[in-house]
Design an enzyme around this catalytic site. Sequence first.
Site, PDB file in Angstrom:
ATOM      1  N   HIS A 117      14.405 -15.607  -7.595  1.00  0.00           N
ATOM      2  CA  HIS A 117      13.649 -16.296  -8.639  1.00  0.00           C
ATOM      3  C   HIS A 117      14.386 -16.036  -9.962  1.00  0.00           C
ATOM      4  CE1 HIS A 117      10.269 -16.931 -11.421  1.00  0.00           C
ATOM      5  NE2 HIS A 117       9.672 -17.593 -10.453  1.00  0.00           N
ATOM      6  N   ASP A 195      11.920  -7.151  -5.702  1.00  0.00           N
ATOM      7  CA  ASP A 195      10.985  -8.099  -6.300  1.00  0.00           C
ATOM      8  C   ASP A 195       9.940  -8.433  -5.227  1.00  0.00           C
ATOM      9  OD1 ASP A 195       9.599 -10.214  -7.311  1.00  0.00           O
ATOM     10  OD2 ASP A 195      11.337 -11.509  -7.633  1.00  0.00           O
ATOM     11  N   GLN A 198       6.299 -12.214  -4.418  1.00  0.00           N
ATOM     12  CA  GLN A 198       5.808 -13.093  -3.354  1.00  0.00           C
ATOM     13  C   GLN A 198       5.218 -12.314  -2.197  1.00  0.00           C
ATOM     14  OE1 GLN A 198       5.389 -16.327  -3.108  1.00  0.00           O
ATOM     15  NE2 GLN A 198       6.061 -16.503  -5.230  1.00  0.00           N
ATOM     16  N   LYS A 221      -0.729 -13.077  -8.435  1.00  0.00           N
ATOM     17  CA  LYS A 221      -0.355 -13.624  -7.128  1.00  0.00           C
ATOM     18  C   LYS A 221      -1.097 -12.927  -5.993  1.00  0.00           C
ATOM     19  CE  LYS A 221       3.957 -15.991  -7.823  1.00  0.00           C
ATOM     20  NZ  LYS A 221       4.407 -16.032  -9.152  1.00  0.00           N
ATOM     21  N   CYS A 362      11.713 -22.375 -10.129  1.00  0.00           N
ATOM     22  CA  CYS A 362      12.439 -21.273 -10.792  1.00  0.00           C
ATOM     23  C   CYS A 362      13.525 -20.677  -9.912  1.00  0.00           C
ATOM     24  CB  CYS A 362      11.491 -20.173 -11.265  1.00  0.00           C
ATOM     25  SG  CYS A 362      10.281 -20.721 -12.443  1.00  0.00           S
TER      26      CYS A 362
END
Lengths: 409, 122
Positions: A117, A195, A198, A221, A362
Site C-alpha cells: 500500500h 503492515d 489488512q 479496519k 493506493c
Amino acid sequence: MIKRRDFPILNKKINGQQMIYFDNAATAQKPLAVIQAMDKYYLQSNANVHRGLNPLAEEATQAYEAARIVVADFISATPTEVIFTRGATEGINLIARTWGETNLQAGDRIVLSLAEHHSNLVPWLQLKEKLGVELVYIPLKKNGELNLVAAKKLLALPRVKLLAITQASNVLGILNPLHSLLNIAHARHIISVVDAAQSITHFPVNVQQLGCDFLVFSGHKIWGPTGIGVLYGRQELLQKMPPFLGGGEMIGAVYQDHFTVNKLPHKFEAGTPPIAEAIGLAAAIQYVNKLGWQTIQAQEQKLTSYFLERLATLKFVKVLGRPRLLSQKLPVFSLLITGIHPHDAADLLGQEAIILRAGNHCTQPLHQFFSLSATLRASLSFYNTKAEIDIFIRKLKKLYRLWNNKDNS
Amino acid sequence: MDLYAQNILDHYKHPHHQGVIAHADAHYHEVNDTCGDDIAVSLKMTGLKIKEIKFVGEGCAISQAAISILSEELVGKTKAEVLTYEFKNLEKSLGIKISERRYKCALLGLWAIQHALEKYKI
C-alpha cells in the site's frame, strides 16, 4: 454467533434498496458496542488524560490505559510496547522518521514487496530522497503470490537493513509467507516492519509468534473507530529511538534550553491522544474476542469459496490474484469486467446499493506490475452473506447485459 | 439500473478524434492520480482559435466520452472562451447529470485542453 443486527448501518437503504456493503477493506462497519463505548466515555468520563490531579482525569486515564492493555493482549505484546497513533500510516511514518533516520545511511537497502500500500511505500521513498537509501522490491508471480525465491535472494543482498512488508495485500487478498521472510530477516539482523492493516481484521495476529520488530494497524479496519491506530515496537528498539512529534505528554521535563523525554509508551504520544477512539478500539477488540476468531474465519472462508465459485460462472469477469491454496485467500476480490471500466461499474452498481471500490486502491506499483490503471474491488467481512453475493452476481450480470445491449452499432 | 445516456456510451465505445496531431501547436497530458484516468490532448490552432483537437486516453466512460464530445464541440472556439468553460457547460454538453463522485472523471479532458491552451502563446 454472528448477529448482523449488532451493526445497525447494515440495514441502510440506498435508492430504496437494501445496502450491500462490500468495501470492508477500505473501512469496516462498527458494532453498537463500539459506538456505545465511545458515547459512554463522552457522556460520563470525558477529561484529558495523564493531567490534573482530579478524579475525572483519573477516570479517563484509567479507561485510556485499560484500552492499551486490551490492545496489548490482543496482539500478545506488553502495554509499554503499544503506541497509539492516528492509524497504520502514521505508525509507518513514525518508524521511518525515528528509527529510519537514526539507523539508515546512503546506500543501505530496504526490501519491500510490489504489493505494498502507498502508506508502506511513500515513507520509505521519502527516506530515499532524504538519505539516499535504496528500495528493492520483491516481485510477484503471475497469480499474485509473492515470489519467495526472489525474496530470499533480495534479502541476501549486502546492506539490507530493513524489511517492510504487508501481511496481506489489500488488492489481491493474498497472505504473504511472513514466517519464512521474517525468519530470514531475523537471521540476517534485518529489522522488520509488518503492515497488518489488512490482516488484523481476518485472523489473530501475534507479534511474539511472528517475531517481527515493528507492526502497525488501524482501528477502523477492525470494526473500531477512525483516527486511532497501533504501533507495536520491540521495547529495546523503541527505547533507543528518538521521539517523533514534540509536545505535551511525550516529555519528562522541559527547560528553556532543553527537554527530557517521557517513558514508553508516552514518549511517542505527543499531544492529547485520541482517548474516545482508543476506548472504541478496545470495545471493537472485545467484540472480536467475544465472537471468536473461529466463527469469523469460518464464515469468511465460506464467503471466499462461494464468491469465487459464483464468479467462475461469469465469463466476462476476471479476478486478480488466485493463490494455489484457498486458505491463503482473504475475501478481498479485485475484478476486471470485459468492456466496462471499474469506475463505471462502481458507480452504476452503487446506484443499486452495492458498495464497492474502484481505482488503484493506493497500490499504483502493483497495478503497474499487472499493466492496469484500475480494478473493481469487492471486500467482504464476516457479517456479509451468501445471499448478498447472489444479489451482487445477479446485478453484475444485469449491468453487463445492459451495457452491451446499448451498443447498437 | 439506469445506464448513462446513449450518446455517452456511443462516444465511449467509438470515440471521435482519437490520435495525436503531428506538429501540434499545444499539447498536455492530464492524469488523475487518484483513479488512474489518463488523457493526452494535442491542439492545432489558427491564431487564438482552436482548429483541431485530438486525444489519446484511457479511463471510464464518463471521462472518455467527455473528451470525445469536447474534441468536437470546442473546435472554432477561442482560447479565452474555452478557459472560462466550467463544469456546468460540460454537463450541458454531455447531456446527463453528473454526480459529485464523477466530477473529476468528467472534467479531466477539459482540464487537459485548458492546460494546453494556458501554455499556448501566439
